[in-house]
Design an enzyme around this catalytic site. Sequence first.
Site, PDB file in Angstrom:
ATOM      1  N   TYR A 105      83.441 114.175  68.181  1.00  0.00           N
ATOM      2  CA  TYR A 105      84.561 114.997  67.735  1.00  0.00           C
ATOM      3  C   TYR A 105      85.527 115.266  68.882  1.00  0.00           C
ATOM      4  O   TYR A 105      86.724 115.009  68.771  1.00  0.00           O
ATOM      5  CB  TYR A 105      84.076 116.312  67.132  1.00  0.00           C
ATOM      6  CG  TYR A 105      85.224 117.157  66.622  1.00  0.00           C
ATOM      7  CD1 TYR A 105      85.953 116.756  65.500  1.00  0.00           C
ATOM      8  CD2 TYR A 105      85.612 118.325  67.269  1.00  0.00           C
ATOM      9  CE1 TYR A 105      87.025 117.503  65.032  1.00  0.00           C
ATOM     10  CE2 TYR A 105      86.679 119.087  66.806  1.00  0.00           C
ATOM     11  CZ  TYR A 105      87.384 118.673  65.690  1.00  0.00           C
ATOM     12  OH  TYR A 105      88.454 119.415  65.239  1.00  0.00           O
ATOM     13  N   THR A 129      81.683  99.437  72.279  1.00  0.00           N
ATOM     14  CA  THR A 129      80.750  98.542  72.954  1.00  0.00           C
ATOM     15  C   THR A 129      79.458  99.301  73.240  1.00  0.00           C
ATOM     16  O   THR A 129      79.492 100.357  73.870  1.00  0.00           O
ATOM     17  CB  THR A 129      81.335  98.019  74.275  1.00  0.00           C
ATOM     18  OG1 THR A 129      82.608  97.403  74.007  1.00  0.00           O
ATOM     19  CG2 THR A 129      80.409  97.013  74.924  1.00  0.00           C
ATOM     20  N   ASP A 164      80.615 115.547  58.629  1.00  0.00           N
ATOM     21  CA  ASP A 164      81.921 115.418  59.286  1.00  0.00           C
ATOM     22  C   ASP A 164      82.277 114.029  59.806  1.00  0.00           C
ATOM     23  O   ASP A 164      83.158 113.915  60.674  1.00  0.00           O
ATOM     24  CB  ASP A 164      82.005 116.386  60.472  1.00  0.00           C
ATOM     25  CG  ASP A 164      81.859 117.845  60.085  1.00  0.00           C
ATOM     26  OD1 ASP A 164      81.839 118.132  58.877  1.00  0.00           O
ATOM     27  OD2 ASP A 164      81.765 118.691  60.994  1.00  0.00           O
ATOM     28  N   HIS A 190      85.431 113.137  62.488  1.00  0.00           N
ATOM     29  CA  HIS A 190      85.250 112.554  63.820  1.00  0.00           C
ATOM     30  C   HIS A 190      85.861 111.158  63.901  1.00  0.00           C
ATOM     31  O   HIS A 190      86.687 110.872  64.772  1.00  0.00           O
ATOM     32  CB  HIS A 190      83.758 112.460  64.150  1.00  0.00           C
ATOM     33  CG  HIS A 190      83.055 113.774  64.225  1.00  0.00           C
ATOM     34  ND1 HIS A 190      81.964 113.986  65.048  1.00  0.00           N
ATOM     35  CD2 HIS A 190      83.251 114.954  63.598  1.00  0.00           C
ATOM     36  CE1 HIS A 190      81.538 115.223  64.916  1.00  0.00           C
ATOM     37  NE2 HIS A 190      82.301 115.823  64.026  1.00  0.00           N
ATOM     38  N   LEU A 234      81.907 105.174  48.856  1.00  0.00           N
ATOM     39  CA  LEU A 234      82.732 106.372  49.028  1.00  0.00           C
ATOM     40  C   LEU A 234      81.913 107.575  49.522  1.00  0.00           C
ATOM     41  O   LEU A 234      81.992 108.666  48.939  1.00  0.00           O
ATOM     42  CB  LEU A 234      83.426 106.745  47.709  1.00  0.00           C
ATOM     43  CG  LEU A 234      84.466 105.776  47.156  1.00  0.00           C
ATOM     44  CD1 LEU A 234      85.074 106.323  45.879  1.00  0.00           C
ATOM     45  CD2 LEU A 234      85.562 105.472  48.161  1.00  0.00           C
ATOM     46  N   ASN A 268      80.892 121.584  50.839  1.00  0.00           N
ATOM     47  CA  ASN A 268      82.111 122.240  51.303  1.00  0.00           C
ATOM     48  C   ASN A 268      82.976 121.260  52.075  1.00  0.00           C
ATOM     49  O   ASN A 268      82.500 120.242  52.562  1.00  0.00           O
ATOM     50  CB  ASN A 268      81.774 123.440  52.190  1.00  0.00           C
ATOM     51  CG  ASN A 268      81.163 123.020  53.516  1.00  0.00           C
ATOM     52  OD1 ASN A 268      81.872 122.751  54.491  1.00  0.00           O
ATOM     53  ND2 ASN A 268      79.836 122.950  53.568  1.00  0.00           N
ATOM     54  N   GLU A 276      86.276 121.855  54.909  1.00  0.00           N
ATOM     55  CA  GLU A 276      87.145 122.823  55.568  1.00  0.00           C
ATOM     56  C   GLU A 276      88.473 122.190  55.973  1.00  0.00           C
ATOM     57  O   GLU A 276      89.503 122.434  55.348  1.00  0.00           O
ATOM     58  CB  GLU A 276      86.425 123.392  56.791  1.00  0.00           C
ATOM     59  CG  GLU A 276      87.209 124.448  57.544  1.00  0.00           C
ATOM     60  CD  GLU A 276      86.463 124.904  58.785  1.00  0.00           C
ATOM     61  OE1 GLU A 276      86.180 126.100  58.890  1.00  0.00           O
ATOM     62  OE2 GLU A 276      86.153 124.043  59.643  1.00  0.00           O
ATOM     63  N   GLU A 284      92.221 117.106  58.755  1.00  0.00           N
ATOM     64  CA  GLU A 284      91.531 116.096  59.551  1.00  0.00           C
ATOM     65  C   GLU A 284      91.038 114.955  58.665  1.00  0.00           C
ATOM     66  O   GLU A 284      90.943 113.812  59.132  1.00  0.00           O
ATOM     67  CB  GLU A 284      90.403 116.735  60.342  1.00  0.00           C
ATOM     68  CG  GLU A 284      90.916 117.559  61.511  1.00  0.00           C
ATOM     69  CD  GLU A 284      89.833 118.110  62.398  1.00  0.00           C
ATOM     70  OE1 GLU A 284      89.796 117.766  63.595  1.00  0.00           O
ATOM     71  OE2 GLU A 284      89.014 118.917  61.897  1.00  0.00           O
TER      72      GLU A 284
END
Length: 756
Positions: free
Chosen positions: A364, A405, A443, A447, A495, A518, A520, A524
Amino acid sequence: MKPKCVLLLGWTWSVALGVSAASGAADSPIVRIGEGSYTKQRPEGAKGPPALFHRGPNLRAKVPSNDWWSSLLWSSNTFAHFPHPLAVKVERSGLRVAYPANITANKAGIFGAMPGGTNDFIIAHSAAALFKDFEVDGASDWFVTVQFRDGASGLRLSYGHGSPFVYGTCEGGAPRVVFAKAPSVWSGANSATLGITVNGRHYGLFAPTSAKWRGSNVLTCDDAKYFSVAALPDNKPETLALFGRHAHAHITDTRVSWRYDQPTATLTTRYQFTTEAREGTEAGTLFALYPHQWRNTSNVLLPLSYNSVRGVMKLAAGSEFTTEMKFPGVLPALPKTAGMDSTKIDALLQSDFAKPVNVNGDTYWAGKQLGKLATAIPIAEAHGLTARSQALRAPLRAAVESWFTATATNGQPKAKGLFAYDERVGTLIGYPASYGSDTELNDHHFHYGYFIKAAAEIARHDPGWGGAQRYGALVKLLVRDMVSPQRDDPMFPFLRCFDPYAGHSWASGHARFADGNNNESSSEAMNAWCGMILFAEATGDKELRDFGIYLFTTEMNAIHEYWFNVHGDNFPTNYPASVTTMAWGGKGANATWFSADPQMVHGINFLPLHGGSLYLGLYPDYVEKNYRALVSEFGSDQFKNWPDVTWMYRALNNPADAARLFAMADPQQKIEDGNTRANVAHWIGSLQSLGRPERSVTADSPIYAVFQNGPTRSYTAYNFGSTPRIVKFSDQHALKVPPRAWATESTAKLPGSPDQ
C-alpha cells in the site's frame, strides 16, 4: 506453450500462460512471465491466507473471496450477509431470513441490519433439528447456494442480490419455516401458497400445488421436494398472486456482460437470470433493481418496491435487464492552460522530490509513492519540463521493474518487494503485505491499483514495455488477481473484488462482520480502474480498456448513488450527513477505519486526485454541499489534515476559492503522503481556466474531458497514438490531437443553444 484465448462475454481475453520456471531448476518457485517474474513460494516468515471452511465440491476451483457472501467460506463461524432486499444468516438449524424494511439513520450512518434472535424466520428441515455442518455448493455472478446435510436429510437453498426469493429443495424430510411466534396468515391458510405477516413484514411461502403448509409458529410442508419463500412489497392478494406465478422458476445461474460503444461513450451492461421451472411454464423471475440500475434502464418496472440501505429498490419481471451509462473519460493529467506558471510547477516538483521516494515499504505505502511519481510525470511533461519528467521517470521505472521481479541480482528469491502466488486459494500477494492483504486478502484493488497506474505511465512513453514479452503480462496478472474477467480463469476467481450487481467493489476478503462486507475508499478503487484504462490505451489493448471502462463507469454510478447521494433520494430524510464514507452490506457508515477526523472521513473518498478523478465533480451542486458539510463538521476552512486533498476537491466547483486556500496555507504544512504540491497547483490552475467538469458532453475517445466555465466550454483530449487523430464530441465539436500529446480548445456556448 502458446497463449490461451478464453471467450469473454463476446470478446476474447488473451492470457499469457506461456510462463516458465527459472532456468536451472525445474522445481524452482520462481515463475518468469515476460521480463518479470513472481514466486510460487512465500518469503520466509511471511503469512498467507487462512484455512477455508464450508467449501463444497461443486464450487468453482478458485476461491471467490471479497464477495458479499464470502464469510461463508472464510470463517468457522457464520455471519449475516445481505443480498438485498433480504438479509440472511446461516445457523445450525438452517437459514435465518429477514427483510430489513425499517431503515434507520443517525449521524453515525444508515442502518438496515439483520434483526436479532430468530426474527423473521428460519428455513429448516423436519428431520434435522440441528445440522452438523453446511457447505457452499455453488455460486454464480451474484447468487450463492448453500447445502445443509445431516445423513439422509438435506436442505439446499439459493439466494442472491436483487431477488426477493430464497429457493429451496429438500431431501429426507420436509421443509419447515420456524417463527419466534405464530405469524399472521392473511391468505391461503392450509394451502400450497401462504401470505403471512411477521414483525410488520410481509412474505409469501410457496410449495408445490399438490402440497400444503400446516402449523402455527412452525409451518411444515409435507412431501414438498421444492419450495420458495419471498419478501413481499405489500400484503395485497394481487401481489401474492404475482409472486406465486414466478415462485417455482428457481434461479440456477446469474450472469453479467458488458459492451462499450466508443463513438457514443455508452456502456451497456446486461444482467441475465437463468431459471429452472419446478412446475408450470413460467421462465421469468422477479428481481429488484438498485438505484444505480433503475435510474439507467429502459426496462419496464413494476409499481412495487423495497426499502434498503442503498435506497429504494424497484421490482421488475423477466429473465434479464440492461442498463446504459455514459463514460466521462479519463486523462493522464489535466492539461496545462494559459496563464499557468511552469517555472513555479518546476520549483514545486524539485521541492516535492528533493528526497527520493521510498518504494521499499509494503504494497500500500510503496504503491502510494509509485502513484505520486506517476501523477507528477505527465504534469512535468504538460509544462514542457522534459528534464524534470525524465528525472522522475527513471526511479518510477526502476521501482516498478524491481517489484515485478521476484529474484535478487544474484538470482536468488527476494525476501521482499515481490509478488507471490498462492495456488491453494488462487491469489497474488505482494510482500511486504499490509492491512490484511495477505492473511485476509483485503484491499488488493486499493494496493495494486497504484502499481497498475504506475505501469500505465511507463507504457505511455514506452508502449513496448507494456507488451506481453516484457512487463505487460505481470500487469495483467495483477488485474486478474483483483478482477479477472474470465469465469474459467485457471489462476483466479471471476471478478474477485467487484460485485457486478451491487455495482461496486468490496474491500474485505473474508467479510466476517455482522454487517457483511464493506468498502471504504471508493476513490482508490477508481484509481485502479483508471490505471487499467490508461495502461490498455497505451498498449493498444481494446479488451482490457473496455473492461476497465465497465468497472470505472459502473462503480462511478454506485459512488454517486450510495456514497454521495447526488440525486438526494437514497439517504433517509433524517440522515444528517452529506455522505456515507463506507458502504457495508447492512449499513452505510459515516466513518473510516482509522480516524474520526472529518477531513479524513470526507477525504478518503477523494484521494488520490489526478486526471482520472474528474468524475468527483460531475455534480457541482453536490460538490458544494459536501464541501460545506466538511467545513461545518471541522469548524473551519483552515484544514490541518490532508488539506491538499480538500483544496483539490474544492476546485472542482470553486477553483478560485481553492486557489485562495492554497495560497494562504503554510508552504511547510504537511500534505497527504501520496500527493505533491505540484499536483495541487497544476490541478487548481487548470480548473481555474477550464471551469467545472461537464457531464452532458461525451467524446468518441475514452481519453478526454469536457469543462464549462460560464458561457465557455472547453474540450481536452490526450492521444496515446503515434499519429494525429480527430476526437469528436457529442455536441459536434471536433478536436485535432497530436500524437502522444494533449490538445485543448475552448468555444463560447451560449445558454439555450441546441447542445446545452
